[in-house]
Design a protein around this motif. Structure first.
Motif, PDB file in Angstrom:
ATOM      1  N   HIS A 159       0.817  -1.216   0.000  1.00 36.39           N
ATOM      2  CA  HIS A 159       0.000   0.000   0.000  1.00 36.39           C
ATOM      3  C   HIS A 159       0.847   1.261   0.000  1.00 36.39           C
ATOM      4  N   ASN A 272      -8.784   1.498  -4.909  1.00 37.57           N
ATOM      5  CA  ASN A 272      -9.489   0.218  -5.077  1.00 37.57           C
ATOM      6  C   ASN A 272     -10.007   0.028  -6.490  1.00 37.57           C
ATOM      7  N   VAL A 289      -6.776  -2.546  -7.252  1.00 34.35           N
ATOM      8  CA  VAL A 289      -6.288  -3.606  -6.369  1.00 34.35           C
ATOM      9  C   VAL A 289      -6.944  -4.922  -6.810  1.00 34.35           C
ATOM     10  N   TYR A 320      -0.324  -3.768  -8.203  1.00 30.03           N
ATOM     11  CA  TYR A 320      -1.449  -2.848  -8.349  1.00 30.03           C
ATOM     12  C   TYR A 320      -1.300  -2.128  -9.670  1.00 30.03           C
TER      13      TYR A 320
END
Length: 332
Positions: A159, A272, A289, A320
Motif C-alpha cells: 500500500h 481500489n 487492487v 497494483y
C-alpha cells in the motif's frame, strides 16, 4: 450416507474421494468430475464432526475483517467463495470492529472451533493479535498488505508503494496543494499515508495540515464532508488522494456542488478502482487492487498449506495498477 459409500459407487478409495473434495488439484480432472457427479447423485453431505476428529480440524476457514460491509470487499468475498466451492471446506465470516479487543475475541472464537485456516484483515502489527496468530493451530493468511513480515503467510499489495505512485501521478499532472482524505487509520491507511507523505516531502510540498480524516467508516457522505472542510480551511488545495473510491466519489459530488471544475480546478484520485469509478463523470482516477484474486488465492494458500504442511511462497505480492481517468486529466 458415508464417504465409503461414495467411494464404492465411484470405484475409488475413500482417501481419493476426500482428496477430490478437499484438495481437488491433487486429483485428475476426469476423476474429480466422476467423483463430484457421484457425490451429487447420492446427495452426500460430509460429516464435519467426524472429520474434525479424524483430521484434527473442523473444515472451517474463518475470515475476520473490520470491513466486510464495504463495497471494496465484495470482490474479495467472491474470490474466497469461488475457491472454497469445489472443496469441502466452509467459510465463517466475522465483521469485527477496528479495535483490538473485539478482534482478539473473534479470533479466539474461531480458534475454539479447530479451524482449517484463518484469513485475517485486521489490526496488522498489533502485538497481542500477532502473538495469537502465531499460536494458531492452522495456516493463517494476512491479506491486502504485504509490506511487513507476516505471522505466517500474506497476500496482497504494498500500500505504501501504491500511494507513492498515486501521489507522483498527481504531481505530474501539475497539482501542488494535495490533500489526503480518509476515515479510520488502520494499518493499510497508515502505509498509504507514509507513501503520500514521502513523495510530497521529497518534492518539498508536504503540509501535514492537509491530511484530514475522521475516525469512522468511509462513505460517499464522508467524502463530501471532508472536501467541504478542506476547501473551507484551505481554499488553495487543488487535489485530493482519497483512502478509497467511496470518499473520492463524495469529493467529486462536493466539487460539483461548489462549482469546482474537475480536473481543472481540483484533481481527485481514489483507491481500489470499484466499478462506479469508471462510470462517474468525470471518471475517477484510482489505484486498482486485485481484490478477487487476493481472496481466491488466500484460500488456495490455506488448502495447499493444509495438504503439504508448507506453501512455497510465504508472501505473495500481486501488484497494483494506477488507472488514470478524467478526474486528473489535465496537463502538468
Amino acid at each position: 450416507m458415508t464417504l465409503s459409500d461414495v467411494a464404492r459407487r465411484a470405484g475409488v478409495s475413500a482417501i481419493t474421494v476426500s482428496r477430490a473434495l478437499r484438495d481437488p488439484e491433487k486429483v485428475s480432472p476426469q476423476l474429480r468430475e466422476t467423483i463430484l457427479r457421484v457425490v451429487e447423485e447420492m446427495g452426500y453431505v460430509p460429516d464435519l464432526a467426524a472429520r474434525a476428529l479424524a483430521s484434527k480440524n473442523s473444515g472451517l476457514v474463518g475470515v475476520l475483517s473490520p470491513g466486510l460491509t464495504s463495497h471494496a470487499f465484495l470482490a474479495l468475498i467472491r474470490g474466497i467463495e469461488d475457491r472454497v466451492r469445489p472443496s469441502d471446506l466452509r467459510i465463517q465470516y466475522a465483521n469485527a470492529d477496528s479495535n483490538s479487543e473485539d478482534q482478539l475475541r473473534q479470533l479466539r472464537f474461531f480458534m475454539s472451533q479447530n479451524p482449517a485456516g484463518l484469513i485475517h484483515v485486521g489490526q496488522i502489527g498489533d502485538p497481542a493479535i500477532d502473538d495469537l496468530l502465531r499460536r494458531a493451530p492452522c495456516p493463517v493468511v494476512e491479506i491486502m498488505d504485504v509490506s511487513r513480515q507476516p505471522t505466517d503467510m500474506a497476500i496482497g499489495i504494498d500500500h505504501r508503494l501504491a500511494a507513492e505512485t498515486a501521489t507522483r501521478h498527481l504531481l505530474a499532472k501539475g497539482y501542488r496543494r494535495i490533500a489526503m482524505l480518509g476515515g479510520a487509520w488502520d494499518f493499510r491507511a497508515r502505509r498509504r499515508q507514509e507513501g503520500f507523505q514521502a513523495v510530497l516531502e521529497e518534492a518539498g510540498l508536504f503540509d501535514p495540515a492537509l491530511v484530514l480524516s475522521i475516525d469512522s467508516s468511509t462513505s460517499v457522505g464522508l467524502g463530501c464532508h471532508l472536501l467541504d472542510r478542506l476547501r473551507n480551511e484551505f481554499p488553495d488545495a487543488d487535489a485530493a488522494f482519497c483512502h478509497n473510491d467511496d470518499i473520492a466519489l463524495g469529493v467529486l459530488f462536493e466539487c460539483q456542488r461548489r462549482g469546482l471544475a474537475v480536473p481543472g480546478d481540483f484533481g481527485i484520485c481514489g483507491f481500489n478502482d470499484l466499478e462506479y469509478a469508471g462510470f462517474a463523470f468525470p471518471a475517477i482516477t484510482s489505484v486498482r487492487v486485485p481484490r478477487y484474486e487476493i481472496g481466491y488465492r488466500a484460500v488456495d494458500m490455506i488448502i495447499r498449506a493444509s495438504g503439504s504442511g508448507a506453501y512455497p511462497a510465504k508472501i505473495v505480492d500481486l501488484g497494483y495498477q494506477l488507472v488514470s481517468r478524467g478526474s486528473t486529466a489535465r496537463d502538468g
